[in-house]
Motif scaffolding. Sequence first.
Motif, PDB file in Angstrom:
ATOM      1  N   ASP A 375       0.807  -1.212   0.000  1.00 12.78           N
ATOM      2  CA  ASP A 375       0.000   0.000   0.000  1.00 12.78           C
ATOM      3  C   ASP A 375       0.846   1.271   0.000  1.00 12.78           C
ATOM      4  O   ASP A 375       0.586   2.189  -0.776  1.00 12.78           O
ATOM      5  N   LEU A 376       1.842   1.313   0.865  1.00 11.15           N
ATOM      6  CA  LEU A 376       2.540   2.575   1.113  1.00 11.15           C
ATOM      7  C   LEU A 376       3.981   2.271   1.503  1.00 11.15           C
ATOM      8  O   LEU A 376       4.226   1.404   2.343  1.00 11.15           O
ATOM      9  N   ILE A 377       4.929   3.011   0.911  1.00  7.06           N
ATOM     10  CA  ILE A 377       6.337   2.842   1.297  1.00  7.06           C
ATOM     11  C   ILE A 377       6.993   4.213   1.412  1.00  7.06           C
ATOM     12  O   ILE A 377       6.631   5.172   0.729  1.00  7.06           O
ATOM     13  N   HIS A 378       7.932   4.285   2.334  1.00  6.79           N
ATOM     14  CA  HIS A 378       8.851   5.427   2.457  1.00  6.79           C
ATOM     15  C   HIS A 378      10.194   4.830   2.840  1.00  6.79           C
ATOM     16  O   HIS A 378      10.449   4.504   3.999  1.00  6.79           O
ATOM     17  N   LEU A 379      11.078   4.664   1.872  1.00  9.07           N
ATOM     18  CA  LEU A 379      12.308   3.900   2.059  1.00  9.07           C
ATOM     19  C   LEU A 379      13.391   4.793   2.653  1.00  9.07           C
ATOM     20  O   LEU A 379      14.178   5.429   1.936  1.00  9.07           O
ATOM     21  N   TRP A 380      13.423   4.824   3.981  1.00  7.90           N
ATOM     22  CA  TRP A 380      14.426   5.627   4.689  1.00  7.90           C
ATOM     23  C   TRP A 380      14.594   5.083   6.097  1.00  7.90           C
ATOM     24  O   TRP A 380      13.615   4.863   6.816  1.00  7.90           O
ATOM     25  N   LYS A 399       5.564   4.057   9.865  1.00  4.29           N
ATOM     26  CA  LYS A 399       5.606   2.816  10.647  1.00  4.29           C
ATOM     27  C   LYS A 399       4.367   2.671  11.526  1.00  4.29           C
ATOM     28  O   LYS A 399       3.839   1.562  11.693  1.00  4.29           O
ATOM     29  N   LYS A 400       3.893   3.765  12.089  1.00  3.89           N
ATOM     30  CA  LYS A 400       2.712   3.717  12.945  1.00  3.89           C
ATOM     31  C   LYS A 400       1.453   3.368  12.149  1.00  3.89           C
ATOM     32  O   LYS A 400       0.478   2.850  12.717  1.00  3.89           O
ATOM     33  N   MET A 401       1.451   3.653  10.841  1.00  2.00           N
ATOM     34  CA  MET A 401       0.267   3.347  10.024  1.00  2.00           C
ATOM     35  C   MET A 401       0.135   1.863   9.732  1.00  2.00           C
ATOM     36  O   MET A 401      -0.840   1.433   9.116  1.00  2.00           O
ATOM     37  N   ASN A 402       1.119   1.088  10.158  1.00  2.00           N
ATOM     38  CA  ASN A 402       1.064  -0.358   9.924  1.00  2.00           C
ATOM     39  C   ASN A 402      -0.112  -1.007  10.637  1.00  2.00           C
ATOM     40  O   ASN A 402      -0.576  -2.090  10.248  1.00  2.00           O
ATOM     41  N   THR A 403      -0.622  -0.370  11.679  1.00  2.00           N
ATOM     42  CA  THR A 403      -1.763  -0.918  12.432  1.00  2.00           C
ATOM     43  C   THR A 403      -3.102  -0.298  12.013  1.00  2.00           C
ATOM     44  O   THR A 403      -4.133  -0.652  12.585  1.00  2.00           O
ATOM     45  N   TRP A 404      -3.072   0.602  11.053  1.00  2.00           N
ATOM     46  CA  TRP A 404      -4.309   1.249  10.611  1.00  2.00           C
ATOM     47  C   TRP A 404      -5.138   0.291   9.747  1.00  2.00           C
ATOM     48  O   TRP A 404      -4.592  -0.557   9.028  1.00  2.00           O
ATOM     49  N   GLN A 405      -6.422   0.505   9.764  1.00  2.00           N
ATOM     50  CA  GLN A 405      -7.328  -0.308   8.958  1.00  2.00           C
ATOM     51  C   GLN A 405      -7.362   0.225   7.532  1.00  2.00           C
ATOM     52  O   GLN A 405      -7.415   1.435   7.297  1.00  2.00           O
ATOM     53  N   HIS A 406      -7.321  -0.695   6.569  1.00  2.00           N
ATOM     54  CA  HIS A 406      -7.438  -0.299   5.159  1.00  2.00           C
ATOM     55  C   HIS A 406      -8.828   0.283   4.916  1.00  2.00           C
ATOM     56  O   HIS A 406      -9.822  -0.238   5.422  1.00  2.00           O
ATOM     57  N   PRO A 407      -8.947   1.371   4.130  1.00  2.00           N
ATOM     58  CA  PRO A 407     -10.257   2.032   3.981  1.00  2.00           C
ATOM     59  C   PRO A 407     -11.301   1.203   3.261  1.00  2.00           C
ATOM     60  O   PRO A 407     -12.509   1.394   3.486  1.00  2.00           O
ATOM     61  N   THR A 408     -10.901   0.264   2.405  1.00  2.00           N
ATOM     62  CA  THR A 408     -11.891  -0.492   1.628  1.00  2.00           C
ATOM     63  C   THR A 408     -11.785  -1.999   1.818  1.00  2.00           C
ATOM     64  O   THR A 408     -12.705  -2.725   1.431  1.00  2.00           O
ATOM     65  N   GLU A 409     -10.701  -2.477   2.377  1.00  2.00           N
ATOM     66  CA  GLU A 409     -10.497  -3.916   2.536  1.00  2.00           C
ATOM     67  C   GLU A 409     -10.440  -4.273   4.025  1.00  2.00           C
ATOM     68  O   GLU A 409     -10.075  -3.457   4.862  1.00  2.00           O
ATOM     69  N   ASN A 410     -10.780  -5.512   4.320  1.00  2.00           N
ATOM     70  CA  ASN A 410     -10.810  -5.984   5.707  1.00  2.00           C
ATOM     71  C   ASN A 410      -9.408  -6.461   6.131  1.00  2.00           C
ATOM     72  O   ASN A 410      -9.166  -7.656   6.344  1.00  2.00           O
ATOM     73  N   ARG A 411      -8.503  -5.535   6.261  1.00  2.00           N
ATOM     74  CA  ARG A 411      -7.124  -5.832   6.661  1.00  2.00           C
ATOM     75  C   ARG A 411      -6.450  -4.533   7.078  1.00  2.00           C
ATOM     76  O   ARG A 411      -6.986  -3.441   6.877  1.00  2.00           O
ATOM     77  N   THR A 412      -5.291  -4.680   7.685  1.00  2.00           N
ATOM     78  CA  THR A 412      -4.502  -3.500   8.030  1.00  2.00           C
ATOM     79  C   THR A 412      -3.630  -3.098   6.849  1.00  2.00           C
ATOM     80  O   THR A 412      -3.445  -3.867   5.888  1.00  2.00           O
ATOM     81  N   LEU A 413      -3.098  -1.896   6.917  1.00  2.00           N
ATOM     82  CA  LEU A 413      -2.270  -1.389   5.820  1.00  2.00           C
ATOM     83  C   LEU A 413      -0.943  -2.140   5.745  1.00  2.00           C
ATOM     84  O   LEU A 413      -0.367  -2.527   6.772  1.00  2.00           O
ATOM     85  N   ARG A 414      -0.483  -2.331   4.538  1.00  2.00           N
ATOM     86  CA  ARG A 414       0.848  -2.913   4.306  1.00  2.00           C
ATOM     87  C   ARG A 414       1.809  -1.778   3.950  1.00  2.00           C
ATOM     88  O   ARG A 414       1.673  -1.154   2.897  1.00  2.00           O
ATOM     89  N   VAL A 415       2.749  -1.528   4.836  1.00  2.00           N
ATOM     90  CA  VAL A 415       3.698  -0.429   4.642  1.00  2.00           C
ATOM     91  C   VAL A 415       5.113  -0.989   4.730  1.00  2.00           C
ATOM     92  O   VAL A 415       5.352  -2.073   5.272  1.00  2.00           O
ATOM     93  N   GLU A 416       6.060  -0.209   4.206  1.00  2.00           N
ATOM     94  CA  GLU A 416       7.465  -0.607   4.230  1.00  2.00           C
ATOM     95  C   GLU A 416       8.327   0.648   4.341  1.00  2.00           C
ATOM     96  O   GLU A 416       8.092   1.638   3.638  1.00  2.00           O
ATOM     97  N   THR A 417       9.319   0.588   5.249  1.00  2.00           N
ATOM     98  CA  THR A 417      10.253   1.708   5.416  1.00  2.00           C
ATOM     99  C   THR A 417      11.713   1.271   5.304  1.00  2.00           C
ATOM    100  O   THR A 417      12.601   2.128   5.288  1.00  2.00           O
TER     101      THR A 417
END
Length: 553
Positions: A375-380, A399-417
Amino acid sequence: LKDGTPKGLPNEASLRASTNKTPGRTMPKRQYRGERQPRRQYKGERQPKRADRQILSEVLKDGTPTGLPNETSLRAPTNKTPQRAMPIRQYRGEGRPKRVDRHIIEVLKDGPNRRHTRNAKIRTPRAPATRRIPRAISSASPIATREDWQKVMREQPLYPSIPSSPLNVGLITWHTALGPAQHIFFDGILGSQYLNMEVHCGGGRDNCRSALDYPNVDLWIVDVNSIRGREFPEDIVHQIVAIDNPSFRILFVDYSDKQLLQKGPFLDYMYFDIEEKRLLAPHIRYALRCIGKYRQWVEAKEYVYSGGVVHPMWDEMLITKGGPPLHAPFAVRTDIANEIQKLLPSIAQGPMNGGVSCSPLPYHPVDCISDRPMDLIHLWKVIETVNGLLRNLTTQSVKKMNTWQHPTENRTLRVETAIQGNRAHIGRRSVSGDYVRTLLQTKIVIVTQRDGWEDHFRLFEALAAGTMVLMDEMVSLPHGLEDGESVVFFHSIQEMQDKAIYYLEHTEERLAIARKGWEVTMEKHRSWHRLEEMLFGKALTKPTLNESWYFDT
């Protein structure tokens, strides 16, 4: 004196006693110093030894009571400094006033007879510190816009007319594997239909003895940042600048972070041994990457102040008789574009996108990959650095958004830093397959710039991969890119998080912005486009989007 002297006359013992001299030390040195009187007061009461000896010799020589020492006669010959009769500043030779005088700012309102003591002084609040702004920016030349620089590029290029045959180019750089030397100059010359590589002076070896050995060169391009402080390439620069009535033209390009191509540093420090009129001749032009000014971190807001764009006619710019300087932002790295084209078929036929076929050529990375798992990356990586506070804060927030709920899907956000591949100089010299694969599998790439300057290779790397770019405001954004159309700006961490959730929810808007960003990038911001804009005022080598944009160097 021993036997016939009347009582009361001075003898050796009485004379020595009357001088008030300090008795001999009977205590340890450190203890004795702690008990004696203050130095300034003590010096005012005792008499110099030389005066004592002079008076004693005169009394013993005469043998009469005349001229016996008293308080007046003892103090007279001490040659003490007279009392100061002039003001302190005048007495000290117009020097720095005493500390007490510096602390006193204004006289008490009760009257002029009040003494200016430490208890009676009044302090005036100090005005808040202001950042010094050059005269040309503050009054004579206001902050410009990127359109002002584009106007210079269009109306005053190095070559007013398009040449009928390709120009023979001589490239002066230290090594082709050092960032812009490879990705802009070398790849740009090879990719342009209007440029031809005649000679490359540099490469870490002495392969160009003299500029006179290459009479066929029509254009010399000098990579200012890479040859700085290196004796051999700078010798070639001295040779080509010293030629009278040359048949070629010279383009100095600065891809450093801190504007080396300013009048002061360039003329007075880098090439101080060359006449100024030669460096400002009509056949010479300058181009620089960083045209932003006063970008800095603001601690109170915990964010950056974007600053503004300096005017191309600012009096600190290197303006030659041929025209003002040109803008040379980063461009798409050819090796990254080739790796994207190479990995697209395998990623597009994976299980996450329904097996959409992207072969044979050509194919579009936005339309080819129908579903991107990340979903979202900020490589630093968070590190202690002066110009990376915004990047550190952004990484912590993502990193804190890793526990947020996806707005349209039944899962949490997939992020990478985490950093993919190598960073800094190693990452600029080579291509990491993991890094390119991460870009191709991500919906939104967050790009943040340094706290003190703008422009970043990752901007065009992410756009070339067909992902939507969410970035902090860039006042010198390359032409063709617009906020809300091809990229998306944020002006605070909260706004970054809100816009990330919004565009994850509105897929069609996100894909439209990503598609527009890819088209602008591939049509206007390849390495050969960058050189052609500086030389001819516009990009001339334009492969259509229906053709393969793969280019093998």
